[in-house]
Design a protein around this motif. Structure first.
Motif, PDB file in Angstrom:
ATOM      1  N   VAL A   1       0.847  -1.195   0.000  1.00  0.00           N
ATOM      2  CA  VAL A   1       0.000   0.000   0.000  1.00  0.00           C
ATOM      3  C   VAL A   1       0.880   1.241   0.000  1.00  0.00           C
ATOM      4  O   VAL A   1       1.826   1.340   0.768  1.00  0.00           O
ATOM      5  CB  VAL A   1      -0.902   0.019   1.253  1.00  0.00           C
ATOM      6  CG1 VAL A   1      -1.806   1.241   1.240  1.00  0.00           C
ATOM      7  CG2 VAL A   1      -1.720  -1.238   1.316  1.00  0.00           C
ATOM      8  N   TYR A   2       0.567   2.174  -0.853  1.00  0.00           N
ATOM      9  CA  TYR A   2       1.277   3.444  -0.904  1.00  0.00           C
ATOM     10  C   TYR A   2       0.261   4.546  -0.630  1.00  0.00           C
ATOM     11  O   TYR A   2      -0.784   4.591  -1.256  1.00  0.00           O
ATOM     12  CB  TYR A   2       1.889   3.685  -2.289  1.00  0.00           C
ATOM     13  CG  TYR A   2       2.725   2.542  -2.815  1.00  0.00           C
ATOM     14  CD1 TYR A   2       2.120   1.437  -3.406  1.00  0.00           C
ATOM     15  CD2 TYR A   2       4.110   2.576  -2.763  1.00  0.00           C
ATOM     16  CE1 TYR A   2       2.880   0.390  -3.906  1.00  0.00           C
ATOM     17  CE2 TYR A   2       4.880   1.552  -3.267  1.00  0.00           C
ATOM     18  CZ  TYR A   2       4.254   0.452  -3.835  1.00  0.00           C
ATOM     19  OH  TYR A   2       5.003  -0.581  -4.345  1.00  0.00           O
ATOM     20  N   VAL A   3       0.597   5.415   0.307  1.00  0.00           N
ATOM     21  CA  VAL A   3      -0.349   6.468   0.652  1.00  0.00           C
ATOM     22  C   VAL A   3       0.323   7.819   0.453  1.00  0.00           C
ATOM     23  O   VAL A   3       1.504   7.977   0.762  1.00  0.00           O
ATOM     24  CB  VAL A   3      -0.800   6.355   2.129  1.00  0.00           C
ATOM     25  CG1 VAL A   3      -1.911   7.343   2.436  1.00  0.00           C
ATOM     26  CG2 VAL A   3      -1.261   4.939   2.429  1.00  0.00           C
ATOM     27  N   ASP A   4      -0.417   8.775  -0.080  1.00  0.00           N
ATOM     28  CA  ASP A   4       0.128  10.135  -0.113  1.00  0.00           C
ATOM     29  C   ASP A   4      -1.007  11.149  -0.037  1.00  0.00           C
ATOM     30  O   ASP A   4      -2.174  10.807  -0.202  1.00  0.00           O
ATOM     31  CB  ASP A   4       1.004  10.366  -1.347  1.00  0.00           C
ATOM     32  CG  ASP A   4       0.208  10.447  -2.642  1.00  0.00           C
ATOM     33  OD1 ASP A   4       0.689  11.072  -3.595  1.00  0.00           O
ATOM     34  OD2 ASP A   4      -0.902   9.869  -2.697  1.00  0.00           O
ATOM     35  N   SER A   5      -0.637  12.371   0.212  1.00  0.00           N
ATOM     36  CA  SER A   5      -1.619  13.451   0.279  1.00  0.00           C
ATOM     37  C   SER A   5      -0.880  14.756  -0.024  1.00  0.00           C
ATOM     38  O   SER A   5      -0.561  15.507   0.888  1.00  0.00           O
ATOM     39  CB  SER A   5      -2.266  13.507   1.658  1.00  0.00           C
ATOM     40  OG  SER A   5      -3.311  14.461   1.677  1.00  0.00           O
ATOM     41  N   PRO A   6      -0.576  14.983  -1.329  1.00  0.00           N
ATOM     42  CA  PRO A   6       0.245  16.151  -1.662  1.00  0.00           C
ATOM     43  C   PRO A   6      -0.444  17.464  -1.307  1.00  0.00           C
ATOM     44  O   PRO A   6      -1.512  17.763  -1.831  1.00  0.00           O
ATOM     45  CB  PRO A   6       0.437  16.025  -3.184  1.00  0.00           C
ATOM     46  CG  PRO A   6      -0.631  15.110  -3.638  1.00  0.00           C
ATOM     47  CD  PRO A   6      -0.991  14.224  -2.507  1.00  0.00           C
ATOM     48  N   ASN A   7       0.146  18.198  -0.385  1.00  0.00           N
ATOM     49  CA  ASN A   7      -0.428  19.447   0.115  1.00  0.00           C
ATOM     50  C   ASN A   7      -1.875  19.242   0.572  1.00  0.00           C
ATOM     51  O   ASN A   7      -2.725  20.100   0.386  1.00  0.00           O
ATOM     52  CB  ASN A   7      -0.355  20.545  -0.963  1.00  0.00           C
ATOM     53  CG  ASN A   7      -0.570  21.933  -0.378  1.00  0.00           C
ATOM     54  OD1 ASN A   7      -0.493  22.123   0.829  1.00  0.00           O
ATOM     55  ND2 ASN A   7      -0.866  22.884  -1.229  1.00  0.00           N
ATOM     56  N   GLY A   8      -2.121  18.098   1.153  1.00  0.00           N
ATOM     57  CA  GLY A   8      -3.459  17.819   1.652  1.00  0.00           C
ATOM     58  C   GLY A   8      -4.507  17.776   0.553  1.00  0.00           C
ATOM     59  O   GLY A   8      -5.680  17.957   0.827  1.00  0.00           O
ATOM     60  N   ALA A   9      -4.109  17.529  -0.684  1.00  0.00           N
ATOM     61  CA  ALA A   9      -5.008  17.485  -1.851  1.00  0.00           C
ATOM     62  C   ALA A   9      -5.597  18.848  -2.191  1.00  0.00           C
ATOM     63  O   ALA A   9      -6.591  18.926  -2.905  1.00  0.00           O
ATOM     64  CB  ALA A   9      -6.128  16.449  -1.676  1.00  0.00           C
TER      65      ALA A   9
END
Lengths: 389, 178, 266
Positions: free
Chosen positions: C105-113
């Motif tokens: 699993v890879y998770v991200d949230s660039p600048n909180g979307a």
């Protein structure tokens, strides 16, 4: 949940480490207060005669650190001007709300104990000095010059009472700080019932080590006599406390590895990656294992006095660093693991900010400065011609 | 004259008592007025929060001045979009019924960025049922238009399929979904 | 930020002050007059405008439907604009979860979307099996650990179940930020006090849904009154589908529910 992590994901609000060095310094300073008080109480309550030479010094030492204890907190608060709300509207369910009243009450107990123990000395000094210092002594002796056996006997009873009451109070003063961390279920490395115990034990270690180091340094610099019996007793207690403290710290860490509760491998990674230097190399090896080994040598081998004094001071310095590293690893280390359980953030303390490195050094020096000033008012050492308590 | 044997104790007790009384009075006086009415907090704080300025006024607030766009939006595929998302919150645009700033979206890159925030196919996470996605620049190639075209050159953004002749399948979707 | 002058006039303020200082029974009935523009906007939550707002009888729920979220980030933008949230702090955000064929699993949230998701992740070299988006916000817990640890009573749960922050009372110690298991809180660098999503309490009290709910184009975010048996949230919570919460083992009892929550989400 297998293979949870591969990339580093930190919750957006977790990137910033909110509790900085100041919050690691506060338990460090109050820990020294508690530890120094315990040493003094070992003489005043438990009657361990060999500790008499430093029994007064340790109280003044505790007071100097207690006076400075609020400094790191005020530097951290977003609104330090509102700090009195801790007294005005304390929330009974919050461990941190205990700060105001516990700190104030303990301050009163410690200060009263100092006043009563020092009353004979201060009364004599009041009679023999002039000017501002005479005024200070008048205030501190509360205008009384009665040193009759009846007065002193009453004082003795009160001192015993205060010293006895002071022990649980010192435990609460530092235990609640441990509970501030232990009561946070959101951080897996903080949330353990062992936290208040570990904090209290390391407080005792730091307090005793601080006393030993400053005792050896002050006496050596001034070329005065060091009571070896006193020093050996202190070192003995220091050894006892650090061994128990180390056991509890390792137990806490080991139970994570053994129980393997959810996301334990992230906690393990915290210790093996982010905190490898400060935890394994610093706190454990350099500043716990080596001092314990050296303490063992001091206990089992006959060592010449001068060498003993050096090692006592050196070991104390190492243990002071151990407690400092432990505070860092708990406070800052705990925040490095994001609540996403998928990543780590980093802590970059700035140099000159309100909570930066420069200010941290100043905060650490402040109690020593206060100690110096207090030393001008309260003589540290019991002189032979004085009637000791 | 020597003072009595316990005068210092009496003075300590007196000082402590005074501190206690002054402290209790201060605590009473300094506690904010509305504290404790509902719980251990200042009840006025609820009021402070209620009186906060509302900045987004919903699509209904745009309609009185922008009838044409509102009507098209309400009947097209974009009916669920918030005007204030692509443009700006009402509070930044109008005050007391008068316009204070212009909030049109005119720059090419801004328009494309806004459209692709939702309609970009390359993320694979947008189910067909929920939203129609396209991949760029394949979509432009499929439609045989220039590769530097802006979405709004073909699609009227407020009613995106209004002037599009080809997607009969999409127009059928209009009756069944949303 | 241009402030709209919405403070009630003196008469009404005195009246409200009387109510606040009155008996407990009297004080639960707070009548909040609406400002001029609000009256022209149709209400989105039935029954709030024009009626006495009985705080203790109100119950709201927020449901996030993961299967509908397309990761556009409109919610995040609306939230930032509604509150002028300072950069690098997030009251709400959307996470992207990517799964490959090895179950990694890879998770991200660039600048909180806040800027949306512009394309697939360039650093994942393996073939991707699945992607989904998870909006996050304050869980508005029924047993909030943040309220428990606040030393001065600056954060609290209102009788109608909203956890709010009194920024005039907050000392900025940051304990609540540590205590929140969902990382919903942050220290606002402009007010130097704690801050978090409030489910747009100021909008709800005037009959409008939260700004993020209003902005969401697919209905992934839903908000409603649980006392209204016809509301979406009531039907979903009392219907047959699976409803979950995050970090149930924390014991905070969130009032934020998830539909279609995947096991990878923490």
């Amino acid at each position: 949940m297998h293979n949870v992590l591969l990339t580093n994901y930190v919750f957006p609000n977790d990137m910033h480490v909110h509790w900085s060095m100041m919050i690691a310094l506060y338990p460090y300073i109050t820990g020294i207060v508690a530890g120094a008080f315990i040493i003094s109480s070992l003489y005043h309550v438990f009657g361990i005669e060999s500790l008499k030479p430093i029994s007064r010094f340790s109280l003044i030492f505790a007071l100097a650190f207690l006076i400075c204890a609020t400094l790191p907190l005020l530097l951290h608060l977003g609104h330090p001007e509102r700090n009195l709300y801790m007294f005005i509207t304390p929330n009974p369910s919050s461990a941190m709300a205990g700060f105001g009243y516990i700190y104030a009450t303990y301050g009163v107990v410690l200060f009263l104990e100092i006043l009563l123990i020092y009353r004979p000395v201060l009364t004599r000094l009041q009679a023999n000095t002039k000017g501002l210092i005479k005024l200070i002594y008048t205030v501190l002796t509360l205008g009384s010059d009665n040193l009759s056996p009846r007065a002193l006997a009453m004082d003795n009873k009160l001192i015993s009472f205060l010293a006895s009451v002071g022990i649980p109070m010192a435990c609460v003063l530092h235990g609640y700080v441990g509970f501030i961390f232990g009561g946070v279920k959101a951080h897996p490395t903080w949330s353990t019932p062992l936290m208040p115990v570990i904090f209290l034990l390391s407080a005792c270690v730091s307090g005793i080590a601080g006393i030993i180091l400053t005792y050896v340094l002050i006496k050596t610099i001034k070329g005065k006599y060091i009571d070896m019996d006193c020093l050996r007793t202190c070192v003995k207690y220091l050894a006892g406390f650090i061994i128990i403290d180390f056991v509890f710290e390792m137990l806490e860490m080991f139970s994570h590895y053994y129980l393997k509760t959810q996301n334990h491998h992230m906690v393990a990674k915290l210790w093996s990656d982010s905190l490898f230097n400060t935890f394994w190399i610093g706190q454990v090896f350099l500043f716990s294992v080596i001092p314990i080994f050296l303490l063992g040598c001091l206990a089992f081998f006959k060592i010449k006095d001068n060498l003993y004094k050096f090692f006592a001071g050196f070991i104390s310095l190492l243990l002071l660093l151990q407690v400092a590293f432990m505070r860092w690893n708990v406070v800052i280390g705990g925040q490095l693991l994001s609540k996403s359980s998928r990543g780590f953030t980093v802590y970059h303390p700035d140099m000159f900010g309100r909570e930066g490195i420069f200010v941290a050094i100043l905060v650490l020096c402040a109690p020593l400065l206060v100690l110096f000033i207090l030393g001008k008012i309260f003589p540290f050492w019991i002189e032979p011609e004085n009637k000791p308590i | 004259m020597q003072s009595s044997y316990n005068v210092h104790i009496k003075r300590i007790v007196l000082i402590l008592f005074i501190i206690l009384v002054v402290g209790l009075i201060a605590k009473q006086v300094l506690t904010p007025d509305s504290f404790g009415i509902y719980g251990h907090y200042r009840a006025d704080a609820i009021h402070d929060e209620v009186n906060r300025e509302i900045r987004h006024m919903t699509n209904a607030s745009c309609e009185p001045c922008h009838e044409y766009e509102s009507e098209n939006l309400a009947t097209g595929f974009h009916k669920k979009l918030s005007c204030e998302f692509c443009h700006a919150p009402n509070a930044d645009h109008a005050k007391n019924g008068k316009k204070i700033a212009v909030m049109s979206v005119t720059e090419k890159k801004n328009i494309n960025a806004l459209c692709l925030r939702c309609h970009n196919d390359s993320l694979w996470a947008r189910p067909e049922k929920i939203i129609k996605t396209v991949r760029m620049p394949e979509h432009l190639k499929d439609q045989e238009v220039r590769l530097n075209n802006v979405c709004s050159q073909c699609h009227y953004v407020h009613a995106p399929l209004k002037y599009i002749n080809r997607p009969e399948k999409a127009k059928k979707m209009q009756e069944t979904s949303l | 930020m241009k402030k709209k002058n919405q403070t009630p006039d003196l008469k009404r303020r005195a009246f409200m002050e009387k109510i606040l200082k009155g008996t407990i029974a009297g004080s639960v009935f707070l009548v909040i007059p609406a400002g001029p523009l609000i009256c022209k906007i149709p209400e989105q939550i039935k029954g709030i405008r024009g009626n006495k707002y009985e705080m203790t009888s109100k119950k709201f729920a927020f449901i996030v439907d993961i299967t509908s979220c397309i990761g556009c980030g409109s919610c995040c933008v609306a939230d930032k604009r509604e509150y002028n949230v300072p950069d690098h702090n997030y009251r709400t955000w959307v996470e992207r979860y990517i799964k490959d064929y090895d179950d990694k699993v890879y998770v991200d949230s660039p600048n909180g979307a806040l800027d949306g998701y512009h394309g697939p992740r360039k650093d994942i070299k393996k073939p991707i099996r699945d992607t989904f988006f998870v909006p996050k916000l304050c869980n508005m817990c029924k047993e909030p650990s943040c309220v428990q640890v606040c030393p001065v009573g600056a954060t609290f749960k209102t009788p109608d179940g909203f956890v709010l922050i009194d920024k005039k009372h907050c000392v900025g110690c940051g304990y609540c930020i540590q205590a929140c298991p969902y990382s919903a809180r942050f220290l606002n660098p402009e007010t130097n006090s704690a801050d978090k999503c409030t489910w747009c309490y100021h909008r709800v009290r005037k009959g409008l849904v939260p700004a993020c709910v209003n902005a969401c184009p697919t209905g992934a975010r839903q908000f409603g009154d649980l006392n209204d048996k016809n509301s979406n949230v009531f039907k979903k919570l009392n219907g047959p589908g699976v409803i979950s919460v995050l970090k149930k083992e924390m014991g905070n009892q969130p009032a934020l529910y998830y539909q279609g929550l995947r096991r990878e989400v923490i």
